[in-house]
Design a protein around this motif. Structure first.
Motif, mmCIF file in Angstrom:
data_model
loop_
_atom_site.group_PDB
_atom_site.id
_atom_site.type_symbol
_atom_site.label_atom_id
_atom_site.label_comp_id
_atom_site.label_asym_id
_atom_site.label_seq_id
_atom_site.Cartn_x
_atom_site.Cartn_y
_atom_site.Cartn_z
ATOM 1 N N SER A 123 0.838 -1.199 0.000
ATOM 2 C CA SER A 123 0.000 0.000 0.000
ATOM 3 C C SER A 123 0.870 1.244 0.000
ATOM 4 O O SER A 123 2.047 1.213 0.363
ATOM 5 N N VAL A 124 0.257 2.341 -0.403
ATOM 6 C CA VAL A 124 0.855 3.663 -0.259
ATOM 7 C C VAL A 124 -0.291 4.660 -0.105
ATOM 8 O O VAL A 124 -1.323 4.549 -0.766
ATOM 9 N N CYS A 125 -0.111 5.621 0.798
ATOM 10 C CA CYS A 125 -1.138 6.626 1.077
ATOM 11 C C CYS A 125 -0.609 7.993 0.662
ATOM 12 O O CYS A 125 0.413 8.450 1.188
ATOM 13 N N PHE A 126 -1.302 8.656 -0.256
ATOM 14 C CA PHE A 126 -0.848 9.954 -0.771
ATOM 15 C C PHE A 126 -2.032 10.664 -1.415
ATOM 16 O O PHE A 126 -3.048 10.040 -1.749
ATOM 17 N N ASP A 127 -1.896 11.957 -1.586
ATOM 18 C CA ASP A 127 -2.959 12.777 -2.157
ATOM 19 C C ASP A 127 -2.770 12.825 -3.671
ATOM 20 O O ASP A 127 -2.097 13.705 -4.205
ATOM 21 N N PHE A 128 -3.366 11.869 -4.380
ATOM 22 C CA PHE A 128 -3.083 11.746 -5.813
ATOM 23 C C PHE A 128 -3.731 12.861 -6.633
ATOM 24 O O PHE A 128 -3.262 13.187 -7.733
ATOM 25 N N SER A 184 5.101 2.535 -4.531
ATOM 26 C CA SER A 184 5.571 3.796 -3.950
ATOM 27 C C SER A 184 5.051 4.973 -4.760
ATOM 28 O O SER A 184 4.676 4.818 -5.933
ATOM 29 N N ALA A 185 5.056 6.148 -4.133
ATOM 30 C CA ALA A 185 4.604 7.364 -4.799
ATOM 31 C C ALA A 185 5.647 8.459 -4.618
ATOM 32 O O ALA A 185 6.233 8.615 -3.541
ATOM 33 N N GLY A 186 5.892 9.211 -5.683
ATOM 34 C CA GLY A 186 6.828 10.329 -5.642
ATOM 35 C C GLY A 186 6.682 11.162 -6.901
ATOM 36 O O GLY A 186 6.210 10.662 -7.938
ATOM 37 N N ASP A 187 7.100 12.405 -6.842
ATOM 38 C CA ASP A 187 6.953 13.329 -7.963
ATOM 39 C C ASP A 187 8.215 13.275 -8.829
ATOM 40 O O ASP A 187 9.211 13.949 -8.540
ATOM 41 N N ASP A 194 6.266 18.320 -11.120
ATOM 42 C CA ASP A 194 5.100 19.084 -11.565
ATOM 43 C C ASP A 194 4.073 19.234 -10.454
ATOM 44 O O ASP A 194 2.959 19.719 -10.685
ATOM 45 N N GLY A 195 4.440 18.798 -9.221
ATOM 46 C CA GLY A 195 3.531 18.926 -8.084
ATOM 47 C C GLY A 195 2.515 17.817 -7.989
ATOM 48 O O GLY A 195 1.630 17.874 -7.127
ATOM 49 N N LEU A 196 2.639 16.782 -8.827
ATOM 50 C CA LEU A 196 1.721 15.646 -8.825
ATOM 51 C C LEU A 196 2.495 14.381 -8.471
ATOM 52 O O LEU A 196 3.610 14.171 -8.963
ATOM 53 N N MET A 197 1.888 13.531 -7.663
ATOM 54 C CA MET A 197 2.547 12.315 -7.201
ATOM 55 C C MET A 197 2.366 11.191 -8.225
ATOM 56 O O MET A 197 1.239 10.798 -8.551
ATOM 57 N N GLN A 234 8.206 17.212 -2.563
ATOM 58 C CA GLN A 234 8.270 15.931 -1.866
ATOM 59 C C GLN A 234 7.172 15.901 -0.807
ATOM 60 O O GLN A 234 6.759 16.947 -0.293
ATOM 61 N N THR A 235 6.745 14.689 -0.464
ATOM 62 C CA THR A 235 5.687 14.489 0.527
ATOM 63 C C THR A 235 6.147 13.466 1.550
ATOM 64 O O THR A 235 6.805 12.480 1.206
ATOM 65 N N ILE A 236 5.805 13.690 2.820
ATOM 66 C CA ILE A 236 6.143 12.744 3.879
ATOM 67 C C ILE A 236 5.157 11.584 3.826
ATOM 68 O O ILE A 236 3.955 11.764 4.051
#
Length: 556
Positions: A179-184, A232-235, A239-242, A409-411
Protein backbone atom coordinates in the motif's frame (compact mmCIF):
# COMPACT_ATOMS: atom_id res chain seq x y z
CA UNK A 1 25.50 14.82 -41.18
CA UNK A 2 22.74 15.92 -38.82
CA UNK A 3 22.29 12.29 -37.75
CA UNK A 4 26.02 12.00 -37.01
CA UNK A 5 25.96 15.23 -35.00
CA UNK A 6 22.99 13.91 -32.98
CA UNK A 7 24.87 10.70 -32.13
CA UNK A 8 27.95 12.69 -31.09
CA UNK A 9 25.82 14.96 -28.89
CA UNK A 10 24.19 11.97 -27.15
CA UNK A 11 27.58 10.39 -26.53
CA UNK A 12 28.96 13.66 -25.12
CA UNK A 13 26.00 14.12 -22.80
CA UNK A 14 26.20 10.49 -21.63
CA UNK A 15 29.94 10.80 -20.96
CA UNK A 16 29.41 14.13 -19.21
CA UNK A 17 26.85 12.55 -16.85
CA UNK A 18 29.17 9.75 -15.79
CA UNK A 19 32.20 12.06 -15.51
CA UNK A 20 30.25 14.41 -13.22
CA UNK A 21 29.18 11.58 -10.93
CA UNK A 22 32.12 9.22 -11.36
CA UNK A 23 33.46 10.02 -7.90
CA UNK A 24 30.19 9.35 -6.11
CA UNK A 25 29.76 5.85 -4.72
CA UNK A 26 28.02 3.79 -2.06
CA UNK A 27 30.18 1.86 0.42
CA UNK A 28 28.93 -0.88 2.74
CA UNK A 29 29.81 0.28 6.28
CA UNK A 30 27.53 -1.92 8.39
CA UNK A 31 30.08 -3.39 10.79
CA UNK A 32 32.30 -0.29 10.70
CA UNK A 33 29.57 1.79 12.38
CA UNK A 34 28.80 -0.81 15.05
CA UNK A 35 25.87 -2.72 13.54
CA UNK A 36 26.27 -6.46 14.20
CA UNK A 37 24.48 -8.59 11.61
CA UNK A 38 23.12 -12.02 12.53
CA UNK A 39 24.60 -13.79 9.50
CA UNK A 40 22.66 -16.99 10.08
CA UNK A 41 19.28 -15.28 9.97
CA UNK A 42 17.27 -13.80 7.12
CA UNK A 43 16.67 -10.04 7.31
CA UNK A 44 13.03 -8.90 7.27
CA UNK A 45 12.72 -5.13 7.66
CA UNK A 46 14.54 -1.91 8.65
CA UNK A 47 13.50 1.62 9.58
CA UNK A 48 15.25 4.85 10.58
CA UNK A 49 13.86 7.08 13.36
CA UNK A 50 15.20 9.63 15.83
CA UNK A 51 13.89 7.90 18.95
CA UNK A 52 15.66 10.18 21.47
CA UNK A 53 15.25 13.54 19.67
CA UNK A 54 19.00 14.15 19.58
CA UNK A 55 19.04 14.99 15.87
CA UNK A 56 20.47 11.79 14.40
CA UNK A 57 18.80 8.69 13.00
CA UNK A 58 18.55 5.58 15.13
CA UNK A 59 17.80 2.23 13.51
CA UNK A 60 15.42 -0.69 14.03
CA UNK A 61 15.96 -4.07 12.33
CA UNK A 62 14.03 -7.31 12.20
CA UNK A 63 14.77 -10.89 11.15
CA UNK A 64 12.41 -13.62 9.99
CA UNK A 65 13.95 -17.08 10.66
CA UNK A 66 13.80 -17.02 13.63
CA UNK A 67 11.79 -13.85 14.22
CA UNK A 68 13.98 -11.33 16.05
CA UNK A 69 14.11 -7.57 16.57
CA UNK A 70 17.03 -5.20 17.20
CA UNK A 71 17.27 -1.50 17.88
CA UNK A 72 20.42 0.63 17.63
CA UNK A 73 21.02 4.11 19.06
CA UNK A 74 23.00 6.50 16.86
CA UNK A 75 25.78 8.27 18.77
CA UNK A 76 27.29 10.74 16.29
CA UNK A 77 27.37 8.23 13.43
CA UNK A 78 28.29 5.17 15.50
CA UNK A 79 25.64 2.67 16.61
CA UNK A 80 25.06 1.03 19.98
CA UNK A 81 22.79 -1.99 20.36
CA UNK A 82 20.19 -1.06 23.02
CA UNK A 83 17.79 -3.95 22.33
CA UNK A 84 18.21 -5.57 25.74
CA UNK A 85 17.57 -2.37 27.71
CA UNK A 86 14.80 -1.07 25.42
CA UNK A 87 12.17 -3.62 26.46
CA UNK A 88 11.87 -4.81 22.85
CA UNK A 89 14.15 -7.85 22.92
CA UNK A 90 11.32 -10.39 22.78
CA UNK A 91 9.17 -8.91 20.01
CA UNK A 92 8.87 -9.89 16.33
CA UNK A 93 8.36 -7.41 13.52
CA UNK A 94 7.60 -8.47 9.96
CA UNK A 95 7.20 -4.74 9.32
CA UNK A 96 8.50 -1.66 11.16
CA UNK A 97 6.87 1.77 11.14
CA UNK A 98 7.50 4.85 13.29
CA UNK A 99 5.10 7.68 14.17
CA UNK A 100 4.07 9.71 17.19
CA UNK A 101 0.72 8.21 18.29
CA UNK A 102 0.59 9.07 22.04
CA UNK A 103 0.52 12.91 21.95
CA UNK A 104 3.99 13.47 23.36
CA UNK A 105 7.28 14.45 21.69
CA UNK A 106 8.73 10.99 20.99
CA UNK A 107 8.09 8.81 17.96
CA UNK A 108 6.45 5.49 18.77
CA UNK A 109 6.94 2.05 17.23
CA UNK A 110 4.39 0.07 15.23
CA UNK A 111 5.05 -3.43 14.00
CA UNK A 112 2.77 -5.50 11.78
CA UNK A 113 0.10 -5.83 14.48
CA UNK A 114 1.32 -4.18 17.71
CA UNK A 115 2.30 -0.74 18.99
CA UNK A 116 4.87 0.36 21.58
CA UNK A 117 5.06 3.70 23.37
CA UNK A 118 8.43 5.45 23.29
CA UNK A 119 9.10 6.59 26.87
CA UNK A 120 11.80 9.04 25.76
CA UNK A 121 14.56 7.35 27.78
CA UNK A 122 15.45 4.56 25.38
CA UNK A 123 12.73 2.24 26.68
CA UNK A 124 9.36 1.26 25.24
CA UNK A 125 6.05 0.19 26.77
CA UNK A 126 3.71 -2.27 24.96
CA UNK A 127 0.39 -0.78 23.90
CA UNK A 128 -1.08 -4.06 22.67
CA UNK A 129 -2.40 -5.24 19.33
CA UNK A 130 -3.72 -2.43 17.15
CA UNK A 131 -4.30 -4.09 13.75
CA UNK A 132 -4.20 -7.28 11.70
CA UNK A 133 -1.30 -6.01 9.57
CA UNK A 134 -0.28 -2.36 9.69
CA UNK A 135 0.94 -1.45 6.20
CA UNK A 136 0.87 2.37 6.11
CA UNK A 137 0.19 5.33 8.40
CA UNK A 138 -1.58 8.62 7.63
CA UNK A 139 -4.09 11.08 9.06
CA UNK A 140 -7.09 10.29 6.87
CA UNK A 141 -9.64 12.38 8.78
CA UNK A 142 -7.16 15.22 9.50
CA UNK A 143 -7.95 15.37 13.19
CA UNK A 144 -4.27 15.59 14.09
CA UNK A 145 -4.03 11.92 15.10
CA UNK A 146 -2.22 9.25 13.10
CA UNK A 147 -4.43 6.48 11.68
CA UNK A 148 -3.49 2.94 10.62
CA UNK A 149 -4.05 1.44 7.19
CA UNK A 150 -4.57 -2.25 7.93
CA UNK A 151 -4.34 -4.70 5.02
CA UNK A 152 -5.56 -7.76 6.94
CA UNK A 153 -8.41 -7.14 6.35
CA UNK A 154 -8.19 -3.88 4.31
CA UNK A 155 -9.43 -1.16 6.65
CA UNK A 156 -8.58 2.03 8.50
CA UNK A 157 -8.14 2.03 12.27
CA UNK A 158 -8.67 5.66 13.34
CA UNK A 159 -6.23 6.90 15.99
CA UNK A 160 -7.39 8.49 19.24
CA UNK A 161 -4.07 10.21 19.97
CA UNK A 162 -3.41 8.20 23.13
CA UNK A 163 -1.95 5.06 21.58
CA UNK A 164 -5.34 3.46 21.05
CA UNK A 165 -7.38 3.11 17.87
CA UNK A 166 -11.16 3.19 17.68
CA UNK A 167 -13.53 3.51 14.73
CA UNK A 168 -12.91 1.33 11.69
CA UNK A 169 -13.57 1.94 8.00
CA UNK A 170 -13.52 -1.18 5.81
CA UNK A 171 -12.66 -1.50 2.11
CA UNK A 172 -13.84 -4.02 -0.46
CA UNK A 173 -10.53 -5.47 -1.62
CA UNK A 174 -8.74 -8.80 -1.33
CA UNK A 175 -5.28 -10.39 -1.46
CA UNK A 176 -3.63 -7.08 -0.59
CA UNK A 177 0.15 -7.22 -0.38
CA UNK A 178 1.26 -3.56 -0.34
CA UNK A 179 0.00 0.00 0.00
CA UNK A 180 0.86 3.66 -0.26
CA UNK A 181 -1.14 6.63 1.08
CA UNK A 182 -0.85 9.95 -0.77
CA UNK A 183 -2.96 12.78 -2.16
CA UNK A 184 -3.08 11.75 -5.81
CA UNK A 185 -5.52 14.50 -6.88
CA UNK A 186 -4.19 17.39 -4.74
CA UNK A 187 -7.52 18.03 -3.06
CA UNK A 188 -5.97 18.10 0.42
CA UNK A 189 -7.16 14.61 1.44
CA UNK A 190 -4.97 11.52 1.77
CA UNK A 191 -6.00 8.79 -0.68
CA UNK A 192 -5.11 5.08 -0.67
CA UNK A 193 -3.57 2.79 -3.29
CA UNK A 194 -3.66 -0.93 -2.47
CA UNK A 195 -1.42 -3.40 -4.34
CA UNK A 196 -2.77 -6.93 -4.71
CA UNK A 197 -1.41 -10.42 -5.30
CA UNK A 198 -4.06 -10.65 -7.98
CA UNK A 199 -3.73 -8.00 -10.67
CA UNK A 200 -7.45 -7.39 -10.94
CA UNK A 201 -7.71 -6.53 -7.25
CA UNK A 202 -5.32 -3.54 -7.12
CA UNK A 203 -7.46 -0.64 -5.93
CA UNK A 204 -7.28 3.18 -5.87
CA UNK A 205 -9.55 4.75 -3.23
CA UNK A 206 -10.27 8.47 -3.27
CA UNK A 207 -10.73 10.14 0.12
CA UNK A 208 -13.92 12.21 -0.16
CA UNK A 209 -13.06 14.26 2.93
CA UNK A 210 -16.31 13.36 4.68
CA UNK A 211 -15.28 10.05 6.21
CA UNK A 212 -15.99 8.04 3.07
CA UNK A 213 -13.85 6.69 0.25
CA UNK A 214 -14.74 6.05 -3.39
CA UNK A 215 -13.25 3.27 -5.52
CA UNK A 216 -11.95 5.19 -8.55
CA UNK A 217 -9.75 2.42 -9.96
CA UNK A 218 -11.75 1.95 -13.15
CA UNK A 219 -10.62 4.47 -15.76
CA UNK A 220 -7.73 5.74 -13.63
CA UNK A 221 -5.00 3.88 -15.51
CA UNK A 222 -4.04 2.02 -12.33
CA UNK A 223 -3.66 -1.53 -13.56
CA UNK A 224 -0.90 -4.11 -13.14
CA UNK A 225 -0.42 -7.50 -14.78
CA UNK A 226 1.41 -9.24 -11.94
CA UNK A 227 1.64 -9.44 -8.14
CA UNK A 228 2.26 -5.99 -6.61
CA UNK A 229 4.89 -6.73 -3.98
CA UNK A 230 5.72 -3.06 -3.44
CA UNK A 231 4.22 0.26 -4.49
CA UNK A 232 5.57 3.80 -3.95
CA UNK A 233 4.60 7.36 -4.80
CA UNK A 234 6.83 10.33 -5.64
CA UNK A 235 6.95 13.33 -7.96
CA UNK A 236 9.40 12.26 -10.68
CA UNK A 237 9.02 15.35 -12.90
CA UNK A 238 8.52 18.10 -10.27
CA UNK A 239 5.10 19.08 -11.57
CA UNK A 240 3.53 18.93 -8.08
CA UNK A 241 1.72 15.65 -8.82
CA UNK A 242 2.55 12.31 -7.20
CA UNK A 243 3.49 9.58 -9.64
CA UNK A 244 3.53 5.84 -8.89
CA UNK A 245 6.12 3.08 -9.21
CA UNK A 246 5.15 -0.57 -8.68
CA UNK A 247 7.54 -3.44 -7.94
CA UNK A 248 5.93 -6.42 -9.66
CA UNK A 249 6.78 -10.04 -8.99
CA UNK A 250 6.49 -12.38 -11.97
CA UNK A 251 8.62 -15.27 -10.75
CA UNK A 252 11.75 -16.54 -12.46
CA UNK A 253 11.05 -15.42 -16.01
CA UNK A 254 13.13 -13.26 -18.30
CA UNK A 255 11.06 -10.22 -19.23
CA UNK A 256 11.10 -7.09 -17.01
CA UNK A 257 7.84 -6.38 -15.32
CA UNK A 258 7.72 -3.21 -13.17
CA UNK A 259 5.53 -0.19 -13.85
CA UNK A 260 6.02 3.60 -13.72
CA UNK A 261 2.76 5.54 -13.91
CA UNK A 262 2.75 9.28 -14.58
CA UNK A 263 0.06 11.33 -12.83
CA UNK A 264 -1.83 13.37 -15.44
CA UNK A 265 -3.45 15.69 -12.89
CA UNK A 266 -6.99 14.81 -13.94
CA UNK A 267 -7.46 11.69 -11.83
CA UNK A 268 -5.76 9.43 -14.37
CA UNK A 269 -2.29 7.92 -14.79
CA UNK A 270 -0.32 7.01 -17.92
CA UNK A 271 2.07 4.05 -18.08
CA UNK A 272 5.47 5.45 -19.14
CA UNK A 273 7.55 2.44 -18.05
CA UNK A 274 9.12 1.55 -21.37
CA UNK A 275 9.96 5.05 -22.66
CA UNK A 276 11.27 6.00 -19.21
CA UNK A 277 13.76 3.14 -19.07
CA UNK A 278 12.87 2.34 -15.43
CA UNK A 279 11.71 -1.15 -16.36
CA UNK A 280 13.05 -3.06 -13.36
CA UNK A 281 13.41 -6.83 -13.37
CA UNK A 282 10.98 -9.79 -13.35
CA UNK A 283 11.01 -10.63 -9.64
CA UNK A 284 10.97 -7.33 -7.78
CA UNK A 285 10.11 -7.04 -4.10
CA UNK A 286 10.59 -3.42 -3.06
CA UNK A 287 10.68 0.02 -4.68
CA UNK A 288 11.48 3.46 -3.29
CA UNK A 289 12.06 7.05 -4.37
CA UNK A 290 15.08 9.08 -3.20
CA UNK A 291 17.31 11.80 -4.67
CA UNK A 292 20.59 9.95 -4.09
CA UNK A 293 22.78 12.49 -5.92
CA UNK A 294 21.06 15.71 -4.71
CA UNK A 295 20.38 16.94 -8.25
CA UNK A 296 16.76 17.86 -7.49
CA UNK A 297 15.09 14.86 -9.18
CA UNK A 298 13.75 11.77 -7.45
CA UNK A 299 15.52 8.56 -8.45
CA UNK A 300 14.13 5.02 -8.13
CA UNK A 301 15.63 2.05 -6.29
CA UNK A 302 14.09 -1.34 -6.99
CA UNK A 303 15.29 -4.73 -5.75
CA UNK A 304 15.03 -8.00 -7.62
CA UNK A 305 15.05 -11.45 -6.00
CA UNK A 306 17.50 -12.92 -8.51
CA UNK A 307 19.52 -10.00 -9.86
CA UNK A 308 20.12 -7.55 -7.01
CA UNK A 309 19.45 -3.82 -6.81
CA UNK A 310 18.67 -1.57 -9.74
CA UNK A 311 19.08 2.17 -9.18
CA UNK A 312 17.52 4.40 -11.82
CA UNK A 313 19.00 7.89 -12.06
CA UNK A 314 16.37 10.49 -12.98
CA UNK A 315 17.57 12.45 -16.03
CA UNK A 316 15.05 15.25 -15.43
CA UNK A 317 13.07 14.57 -18.60
CA UNK A 318 10.96 11.57 -17.50
CA UNK A 319 13.72 9.16 -18.54
CA UNK A 320 16.06 7.18 -16.28
CA UNK A 321 19.56 5.70 -16.52
CA UNK A 322 20.41 2.54 -14.56
CA UNK A 323 23.54 3.16 -12.41
CA UNK A 324 23.60 0.55 -9.61
CA UNK A 325 26.76 -1.17 -10.85
CA UNK A 326 28.68 2.11 -11.22
CA UNK A 327 27.69 3.18 -7.72
CA UNK A 328 28.55 -0.14 -6.07
CA UNK A 329 25.00 -0.82 -4.93
CA UNK A 330 24.02 -3.83 -7.07
CA UNK A 331 24.69 -6.19 -4.13
CA UNK A 332 24.29 -9.43 -6.07
CA UNK A 333 25.34 -12.68 -4.42
CA UNK A 334 29.07 -13.20 -5.13
CA UNK A 335 28.84 -16.84 -6.26
CA UNK A 336 25.35 -17.85 -7.30
CA UNK A 337 24.19 -14.59 -8.86
CA UNK A 338 21.22 -14.08 -6.59
CA UNK A 339 20.86 -10.49 -5.40
CA UNK A 340 20.43 -8.86 -2.03
CA UNK A 341 16.76 -9.78 -2.27
CA UNK A 342 15.58 -7.10 0.14
CA UNK A 343 12.24 -7.45 1.87
CA UNK A 344 12.54 -3.96 3.40
CA UNK A 345 14.53 -0.84 2.52
CA UNK A 346 15.08 2.53 4.17
CA UNK A 347 16.68 5.78 2.97
CA UNK A 348 18.02 8.28 5.52
CA UNK A 349 21.02 10.52 6.24
CA UNK A 350 22.49 8.52 9.14
CA UNK A 351 25.67 10.63 9.52
CA UNK A 352 24.17 14.10 8.94
CA UNK A 353 26.41 14.96 6.01
CA UNK A 354 23.57 16.09 3.75
CA UNK A 355 23.55 12.99 1.53
CA UNK A 356 20.97 10.25 1.83
CA UNK A 357 22.21 6.77 2.73
CA UNK A 358 20.53 3.40 2.17
CA UNK A 359 19.81 0.37 4.35
CA UNK A 360 18.58 -2.94 3.00
CA UNK A 361 17.16 -5.89 4.92
CA UNK A 362 16.66 -9.21 3.19
CA UNK A 363 17.49 -12.70 2.09
CA UNK A 364 21.15 -12.99 1.08
CA UNK A 365 22.66 -9.77 2.38
CA UNK A 366 20.71 -10.03 5.67
CA UNK A 367 21.20 -6.42 6.85
CA UNK A 368 23.43 -3.90 5.08
CA UNK A 369 24.10 -0.16 5.40
CA UNK A 370 25.38 1.63 2.29
CA UNK A 371 26.96 5.02 2.98
CA UNK A 372 26.53 7.61 0.22
CA UNK A 373 29.96 9.12 -0.43
CA UNK A 374 31.31 12.03 -2.51
CA UNK A 375 27.89 13.37 -3.51
CA UNK A 376 28.59 16.39 -5.76
CA UNK A 377 25.57 18.61 -5.06
CA UNK A 378 24.01 20.90 -2.44
CA UNK A 379 21.12 20.04 -0.13
CA UNK A 380 18.43 21.15 2.31
CA UNK A 381 17.29 18.84 5.12
CA UNK A 382 13.86 19.83 6.45
CA UNK A 383 12.29 18.50 9.64
CA UNK A 384 8.61 19.34 10.18
CA UNK A 385 6.81 19.30 13.53
CA UNK A 386 3.04 19.54 13.35
CA UNK A 387 0.84 21.12 16.00
CA UNK A 388 -2.58 21.26 14.35
CA UNK A 389 -1.40 18.76 11.74
CA UNK A 390 -0.22 15.41 13.13
CA UNK A 391 3.13 15.85 14.89
CA UNK A 392 5.20 13.99 12.28
CA UNK A 393 3.55 15.92 9.44
CA UNK A 394 2.53 12.72 7.64
CA UNK A 395 0.98 13.62 4.29
CA UNK A 396 2.43 17.14 4.17
CA UNK A 397 3.81 18.24 0.80
CA UNK A 398 6.77 20.62 0.64
CA UNK A 399 7.90 22.54 -2.43
CA UNK A 400 11.40 24.01 -2.71
CA UNK A 401 12.11 26.51 -5.51
CA UNK A 402 15.69 26.66 -6.79
CA UNK A 403 16.56 28.12 -10.17
CA UNK A 404 14.06 26.92 -12.76
CA UNK A 405 13.10 23.88 -10.69
CA UNK A 406 10.31 23.66 -8.08
CA UNK A 407 11.02 20.40 -6.27
CA UNK A 408 8.14 18.72 -4.45
CA UNK A 409 8.27 15.93 -1.87
CA UNK A 410 5.69 14.49 0.53
CA UNK A 411 6.14 12.74 3.88
CA UNK A 412 4.87 9.18 3.38
CA UNK A 413 5.02 6.40 5.99
CA UNK A 414 4.76 2.80 4.80
CA UNK A 415 5.19 2.22 1.06
CA UNK A 416 7.17 0.21 -1.44
CA UNK A 417 6.67 -3.06 0.39
CA UNK A 418 8.01 -2.84 3.96
CA UNK A 419 9.82 0.44 3.27
CA UNK A 420 10.28 3.19 5.81
CA UNK A 421 12.30 6.25 4.82
CA UNK A 422 13.38 8.77 7.45
CA UNK A 423 10.86 11.47 8.33
CA UNK A 424 13.04 14.51 7.57
CA UNK A 425 12.73 15.47 3.90
CA UNK A 426 16.04 15.50 2.03
CA UNK A 427 16.02 17.96 -0.88
CA UNK A 428 18.79 17.92 -3.45
CA UNK A 429 19.53 21.38 -4.83
CA UNK A 430 22.04 20.49 -7.59
CA UNK A 431 24.65 23.28 -7.85
CA UNK A 432 22.23 26.04 -6.87
CA UNK A 433 23.49 28.32 -4.11
CA UNK A 434 20.23 30.24 -3.59
CA UNK A 435 16.90 28.84 -2.38
CA UNK A 436 14.10 31.09 -3.65
CA UNK A 437 11.51 29.75 -1.21
CA UNK A 438 10.25 26.77 0.74
CA UNK A 439 6.48 26.22 0.66
CA UNK A 440 4.93 23.92 3.29
CA UNK A 441 1.42 22.61 2.63
CA UNK A 442 0.29 21.72 6.17
CA UNK A 443 -2.82 19.56 6.37
CA UNK A 444 -4.58 21.68 9.02
CA UNK A 445 -3.01 25.13 8.57
CA UNK A 446 -2.50 27.64 5.76
CA UNK A 447 0.40 27.18 3.38
CA UNK A 448 3.57 28.51 4.99
CA UNK A 449 6.27 30.12 2.83
CA UNK A 450 9.84 30.54 4.07
CA UNK A 451 12.54 32.57 2.34
CA UNK A 452 16.20 33.46 2.94
CA UNK A 453 17.33 29.92 3.69
CA UNK A 454 20.91 29.03 2.88
CA UNK A 455 21.83 25.90 0.98
CA UNK A 456 23.43 22.99 2.84
CA UNK A 457 21.27 23.68 5.90
CA UNK A 458 19.39 21.54 8.41
CA UNK A 459 16.13 23.35 9.21
CA UNK A 460 13.32 22.50 11.64
CA UNK A 461 9.94 24.19 11.17
CA UNK A 462 7.22 23.92 13.79
CA UNK A 463 3.66 24.53 12.60
CA UNK A 464 2.46 27.74 14.26
CA UNK A 465 5.86 28.26 15.94
CA UNK A 466 6.23 31.75 17.47
CA UNK A 467 9.80 31.79 16.21
CA UNK A 468 9.80 33.81 12.99
CA UNK A 469 11.01 31.16 10.58
CA UNK A 470 10.50 33.61 7.71
CA UNK A 471 13.68 35.36 8.84
CA UNK A 472 15.88 32.26 8.89
CA UNK A 473 19.15 33.02 7.09
CA UNK A 474 22.06 30.81 7.91
CA UNK A 475 24.52 33.14 6.16
CA UNK A 476 24.65 35.59 9.10
CA UNK A 477 26.02 33.21 11.72
CA UNK A 478 26.84 29.55 12.06
CA UNK A 479 27.55 27.01 14.81
CA UNK A 480 30.14 24.32 15.25
CA UNK A 481 30.04 21.47 16.10
CA UNK A 482 26.39 20.80 15.48
CA UNK A 483 25.22 18.41 16.94
CA UNK A 484 27.18 19.16 20.13
CA UNK A 485 27.35 17.52 23.54
CA UNK A 486 28.82 20.51 25.40
CA UNK A 487 30.77 23.43 23.89
CA UNK A 488 29.27 25.27 20.94
CA UNK A 489 31.17 27.92 18.95
CA UNK A 490 29.07 30.62 17.29
CA UNK A 491 30.71 32.37 14.34
CA UNK A 492 29.38 35.69 13.04
CA UNK A 493 29.59 36.29 9.31
CA UNK A 494 29.45 39.52 7.30
CA UNK A 495 27.49 41.69 9.72
CA UNK A 496 27.95 44.53 12.17
CA UNK A 497 29.48 42.80 15.17
CA UNK A 498 28.85 45.54 17.75
CA UNK A 499 26.22 45.18 20.51
CA UNK A 500 25.29 41.65 19.57
CA UNK A 501 23.13 39.36 21.64
CA UNK A 502 22.15 35.71 21.18
CA UNK A 503 19.13 33.89 22.61
CA UNK A 504 19.03 30.17 23.35
CA UNK A 505 15.45 28.90 22.87
CA UNK A 506 13.64 25.60 23.17
CA UNK A 507 11.82 24.20 20.16
CA UNK A 508 8.64 26.09 21.07
CA UNK A 509 10.50 29.43 21.08
CA UNK A 510 10.73 29.84 24.89
CA UNK A 511 13.89 31.57 26.09
CA UNK A 512 16.38 29.47 28.05
CA UNK A 513 19.22 31.99 28.15
CA UNK A 514 20.35 35.26 26.60
CA UNK A 515 23.99 36.10 25.92
CA UNK A 516 25.42 39.59 25.44
CA UNK A 517 28.46 39.23 23.25
CA UNK A 518 31.46 41.20 24.50
CA UNK A 519 33.31 43.67 22.29
CA UNK A 520 36.37 41.40 22.26
CA UNK A 521 34.32 38.39 21.23
CA UNK A 522 32.51 40.48 18.63
CA UNK A 523 35.76 41.66 17.14
CA UNK A 524 37.02 38.10 16.83
CA UNK A 525 33.68 37.04 15.37
CA UNK A 526 33.45 33.97 17.65
CA UNK A 527 31.34 33.40 20.76
CA UNK A 528 31.41 30.21 22.84
CA UNK A 529 28.45 28.65 24.66
CA UNK A 530 28.73 25.75 27.12
CA UNK A 531 25.43 23.89 26.75
CA UNK A 532 26.09 21.87 29.92
CA UNK A 533 25.62 25.04 31.99
CA UNK A 534 21.87 24.93 31.31
CA UNK A 535 21.01 21.31 32.19
CA UNK A 536 19.62 20.65 28.72
CA UNK A 537 18.19 17.29 27.79
CA UNK A 538 19.30 15.86 24.45
CA UNK A 539 17.17 17.29 21.66
CA UNK A 540 16.56 20.19 19.32
CA UNK A 541 17.07 23.83 20.37
CA UNK A 542 17.30 27.17 18.59
CA UNK A 543 19.73 30.09 18.53
CA UNK A 544 18.35 33.50 17.60
CA UNK A 545 20.24 36.75 16.99
CA UNK A 546 19.08 40.39 17.24
CA UNK A 547 17.78 40.41 13.67
CA UNK A 548 15.45 37.49 14.39
CA UNK A 549 17.52 35.07 12.33
CA UNK A 550 17.19 31.58 13.83
CA UNK A 551 19.04 28.31 13.32
CA UNK A 552 18.58 24.82 14.77
CA UNK A 553 21.13 23.27 17.10
CA UNK A 554 21.15 19.73 18.42
CA UNK A 555 22.20 18.85 21.97
CA UNK A 556 23.54 15.29 22.11
Amino acid sequence: MKYLMKIVLIVVLFASFFNSYSQQTFTAVTSQVGISVLSDNMGQDCAWADIDNDGDLDLALSYSFPALFEIYRNDDGMYTDITASSGLSTIAASSILWAEITSDDFTDLLTASNAYKNNGDGTFTPLGQVSGHTSSLADFDMDGNVDILDISPPSIQYGNGDGTFGNTYSFIASNIMSSVCFDFDNDGNIDILLGSLQSSETKLFKNNGDGSFADVTFGSGISFSYDVYGISAGDINNDGLMDVYAALHKGQISSPGNALLKNNGDGTFTDITNPSGAIGQPSSRTASFADYDNDGWLDILVDDHYKGNFLYHNNGDETFTEVAEQLNIRDAHPTIGIGGDYFGTSWGDYNNDGTIDFFGSGHWSFQKLFENQACPNNFLILTLIGTETNRDALGVMVKVKVGENEISQTIIVGDGGNNFNSLPLEFGLHQNTVIDYVEIHWLNSPVQTITNIATNSFITVVEGDPVNVNEINTNTFSCYPNPSSDNLSVTFNNQNKSNLSIELLDIEGRQIAKFNVSSVESEKGIFNINLDDYNLNPGIYLLKDDSGKTIKIIKK
